[in-house]
Scaffold this active site. Sequence first.
Site, mmCIF file in Angstrom:
data_model
loop_
_atom_site.group_PDB
_atom_site.id
_atom_site.type_symbol
_atom_site.label_atom_id
_atom_site.label_comp_id
_atom_site.label_asym_id
_atom_site.label_seq_id
_atom_site.Cartn_x
_atom_site.Cartn_y
_atom_site.Cartn_z
ATOM 1 N N LYS A 95 8.401 -8.497 -5.883
ATOM 2 C CA LYS A 95 9.094 -7.254 -6.280
ATOM 3 C C LYS A 95 8.268 -6.032 -5.886
ATOM 4 C CE LYS A 95 11.667 -8.899 -10.322
ATOM 5 N NZ LYS A 95 11.622 -8.967 -11.798
ATOM 6 N N THR A 96 6.968 -6.116 -6.091
ATOM 7 C CA THR A 96 6.115 -4.969 -5.744
ATOM 8 C C THR A 96 6.217 -4.663 -4.264
ATOM 9 O OG1 THR A 96 4.587 -5.272 -7.573
ATOM 10 C CG2 THR A 96 3.703 -4.190 -5.616
ATOM 11 N N GLY A 106 12.566 5.333 0.390
ATOM 12 C CA GLY A 106 13.562 6.296 -0.100
ATOM 13 C C GLY A 106 12.922 7.653 -0.336
ATOM 14 N N LYS A 109 12.215 9.213 2.963
ATOM 15 C CA LYS A 109 13.464 9.671 3.594
ATOM 16 C C LYS A 109 13.867 11.034 3.014
ATOM 17 C CE LYS A 109 18.182 8.087 3.349
ATOM 18 N NZ LYS A 109 18.919 7.056 2.609
ATOM 19 N N TYR A 149 3.405 -13.332 -1.387
ATOM 20 C CA TYR A 149 2.656 -12.247 -0.736
ATOM 21 C C TYR A 149 3.062 -12.135 0.729
ATOM 22 C CZ TYR A 149 -1.530 -9.552 0.643
ATOM 23 O OH TYR A 149 -2.400 -8.598 1.130
HETATM 24 P P1 NAD Z 1 -6.451 -4.241 -4.960
HETATM 25 O O1 NAD Z 1 -5.852 -5.340 -5.752
HETATM 26 O O2 NAD Z 1 -7.831 -3.797 -5.288
HETATM 27 O O3 NAD Z 1 -5.526 -2.947 -5.002
HETATM 28 C C1 NAD Z 1 -4.143 -2.977 -5.194
HETATM 29 C C2 NAD Z 1 -3.773 -1.829 -6.115
HETATM 30 O O4 NAD Z 1 -2.346 -1.802 -6.292
HETATM 31 C C3 NAD Z 1 -4.373 -1.975 -7.518
HETATM 32 O O5 NAD Z 1 -4.919 -0.749 -7.924
HETATM 33 C C4 NAD Z 1 -3.168 -2.385 -8.373
HETATM 34 O O6 NAD Z 1 -3.323 -2.031 -9.732
HETATM 35 C C5 NAD Z 1 -2.053 -1.645 -7.671
HETATM 36 N N1 NAD Z 1 -0.725 -2.207 -7.912
HETATM 37 C C6 NAD Z 1 -0.354 -3.516 -7.825
HETATM 38 N N2 NAD Z 1 0.962 -3.635 -8.105
HETATM 39 C C7 NAD Z 1 1.425 -2.373 -8.345
HETATM 40 C C8 NAD Z 1 2.706 -1.849 -8.684
HETATM 41 N N3 NAD Z 1 3.771 -2.641 -8.827
HETATM 42 N N4 NAD Z 1 2.823 -0.512 -8.890
HETATM 43 C C9 NAD Z 1 1.742 0.305 -8.761
HETATM 44 N N5 NAD Z 1 0.503 -0.140 -8.437
HETATM 45 C C10 NAD Z 1 0.359 -1.465 -8.227
HETATM 46 O O7 NAD Z 1 -6.357 -4.684 -3.429
HETATM 47 P P2 NAD Z 1 -6.887 -3.978 -2.100
HETATM 48 O O8 NAD Z 1 -7.792 -4.921 -1.426
HETATM 49 O O9 NAD Z 1 -7.354 -2.601 -2.380
HETATM 50 O O10 NAD Z 1 -5.549 -3.927 -1.237
HETATM 51 C C11 NAD Z 1 -4.789 -2.745 -1.076
HETATM 52 C C12 NAD Z 1 -3.620 -3.014 -0.135
HETATM 53 O O11 NAD Z 1 -4.111 -3.429 1.137
HETATM 54 C C13 NAD Z 1 -2.664 -4.093 -0.619
HETATM 55 O O12 NAD Z 1 -1.337 -3.719 -0.321
HETATM 56 C C14 NAD Z 1 -3.046 -5.299 0.199
HETATM 57 O O13 NAD Z 1 -1.963 -6.177 0.392
HETATM 58 C C15 NAD Z 1 -3.503 -4.658 1.501
HETATM 59 N N6 NAD Z 1 -4.448 -5.536 2.207
HETATM 60 C C16 NAD Z 1 -5.749 -5.621 1.796
HETATM 61 C C17 NAD Z 1 -6.608 -6.471 2.476
HETATM 62 C C18 NAD Z 1 -8.064 -6.592 2.100
HETATM 63 O O14 NAD Z 1 -8.766 -7.402 2.696
HETATM 64 N N7 NAD Z 1 -8.588 -5.828 1.159
HETATM 65 C C19 NAD Z 1 -6.131 -7.239 3.539
HETATM 66 C C20 NAD Z 1 -4.808 -7.149 3.903
HETATM 67 C C21 NAD Z 1 -3.961 -6.268 3.244
HETATM 68 N N1 UDP Z 2 13.982 6.846 -4.229
HETATM 69 C C1 UDP Z 2 12.839 7.233 -4.894
HETATM 70 N N2 UDP Z 2 12.408 8.513 -4.737
HETATM 71 C C2 UDP Z 2 13.066 9.419 -3.968
HETATM 72 C C3 UDP Z 2 14.199 8.997 -3.276
HETATM 73 C C4 UDP Z 2 14.646 7.686 -3.425
HETATM 74 O O1 UDP Z 2 12.215 6.452 -5.608
HETATM 75 O O2 UDP Z 2 12.602 10.553 -3.890
HETATM 76 C C5 UDP Z 2 14.448 5.462 -4.383
HETATM 77 C C6 UDP Z 2 15.903 5.404 -4.823
HETATM 78 O O3 UDP Z 2 15.926 5.195 -6.219
HETATM 79 C C7 UDP Z 2 16.469 4.240 -4.071
HETATM 80 C C8 UDP Z 2 15.427 3.885 -3.018
HETATM 81 O O4 UDP Z 2 14.403 4.849 -3.125
HETATM 82 O O5 UDP Z 2 16.600 3.133 -4.926
HETATM 83 C C9 UDP Z 2 15.974 3.890 -1.622
HETATM 84 O O6 UDP Z 2 16.447 5.173 -1.327
HETATM 85 P P1 UDP Z 2 17.596 5.396 -0.255
HETATM 86 O O7 UDP Z 2 17.881 6.862 -0.199
HETATM 87 O O8 UDP Z 2 17.233 4.738 1.008
HETATM 88 O O9 UDP Z 2 18.765 4.534 -0.820
HETATM 89 P P2 UDP Z 2 19.989 4.860 -1.773
HETATM 90 O O10 UDP Z 2 19.510 5.850 -2.793
HETATM 91 O O11 UDP Z 2 21.001 5.396 -0.878
HETATM 92 O O12 UDP Z 2 20.302 3.529 -2.350
#
Ligand code: NAD
Ligand code: UDP
Length: 338
Positions: A95-96, A106, A109, A149
């Site tokens: 989901k993230t 979005g 955009k 992932y």
């Molecule tokens: P990290 O786990 O230290 O940092 C990830 C951060 O994202 C954390 O601060 C966490 O709290 C935050 N986070 C997670 N889910 C979230 C959500 N749903 N909403 C808001 N914040 C959220 O990892 P990192 O090593 O700093 O990695 C950062 C990015 O780089 C990631 O996207 C990772 O996939 C990518 N990446 C890192 C490496 C690496 O070797 N470090 C390699 C490939 C890709």
């Molecule tokens: N969105 C957001 N911040 C913004 C504009 C959009 O978080 O400033 C979110 C919005 O809730 C939507 C998603 O981004 O779910 C995708 O946006 P887009 O405009 O592409 O799609 P739509 O709103 O038309 O579904």
Amino acid sequence: MAVEVQQRALVTGGAGFLGSFLCERLIEDGRDVVCVDNFFTGRKRNIAHLMSNPNFEVLRHDVTIPLYLEVDEIYNLACPASPVHYQYDPVSTTKTSVHGAINMLGLAKRTKARIFQASTSEVYGDPLVHPQREDYWGHVNPIGPRSCYDEGKRCAETLFFDYWRQFQLKIKVARIFNTYGPRMRPDDGRVVSNFIVQALMGQPITIYGDGTQTRSFCYVDDLIDGFIAMMHSPADMTGPINIGNPNEFKIGELAELVIELTNSRSEIVHKALPVNDPKQRQPDISLAKDALNWEPKVKLREGLVKTIAYFDGFLREKGAIGEDSAANLTSKRDERVS
Ligand code: NAD
Ligand code: UDP
Ligand code: UDP
């Protein structure tokens, strides 16, 4: 008189390992920085030194929820990166990556912001092509424990390129290879931090499998230079682009090097290799060299010394190691040598 408007950068995952260095760098470069983080793996201590800076603000927010802000550039880093953490709640990980990407796209955009995606070498899975070039489509298990992932990040790339084709967004997709440095969590679970913490604490060094699998390790400062270069590259430079250090090491070699640099008495133990653990990984960075004039500068040994110093200070502060720690033995040895 023309008023110079300060550019505002949004960093999602800004309290994490890479994000905190990126926030720091953007402030140094004169940006107004908004750090968004849900603190799943991020920590306040990573950004504590930025809190009093008038050009820095933090929002506790989950990127799976829409976010309305006015920004000029977005760095989308939010996502746990360590296999231990991303497999803890795999549904949330996907989901993230996916909902987070949709919301940030979005936002980009609506605001017409440039948007950077922290993608990963994991999109190549357990690669059959070596080293990995950007035109390799990968070898990924869609239903295994790493899939939340790998496939989440692959879907995020798909979304980035569809928003680019459909809405002409200014996208920048970087595929990051294994990166290490200070501010990784001691319980992060990735190999460099695990080995250093184990060595400093005199605990067994846990090699998964026989240690012949390879990774190519990039020091964080080099990686951040690559991020900035990518963000400021010409508009047609969408990526995907590999950002990493091409020097490849066996995990067994890394263990030996960490033991040497910490002068640790830790023994090496072998544990089961995790399911679908990639056997080899090395970036081909020709594109980054040509298009961004970027290549890493920090050698593994040099980066490890800095990272060991960080963990030594951290563990000492926590009272986890004392006078007789491995690192302390190293510094005593160095005193004798010098
Ligand atoms: P990290 O786990 O230290 O940092 C990830 C951060 O994202 C954390 O601060 C966490 O709290 C935050 N986070 C997670 N889910 C979230 C959500 N749903 N909403 C808001 N914040 C959220 O990892 P990192 O090593 O700093 O990695 C950062 C990015 O780089 C990631 O996207 C990772 O996939 C990518 N990446 C890192 C490496 C690496 O070797 N470090 C390699 C490939 C890709
Ligand atoms: N969105 C957001 N911040 C913004 C504009 C959009 O978080 O400033 C979110 C919005 O809730 C939507 C998603 O981004 O779910 C995708 O946006 P887009 O405009 O592409 O799609 P739509 O709103 O038309 O579904
Ligand atoms: N690894 C290891 N011991 C550890 C942690 C990891 O041998 O304590 C191995 C892991 O099996 C993999 C490599 O080191 O082969 C890199 O693992 P990491 O979790 O750092 O990142 P990955 O590249 O697998 O995402």
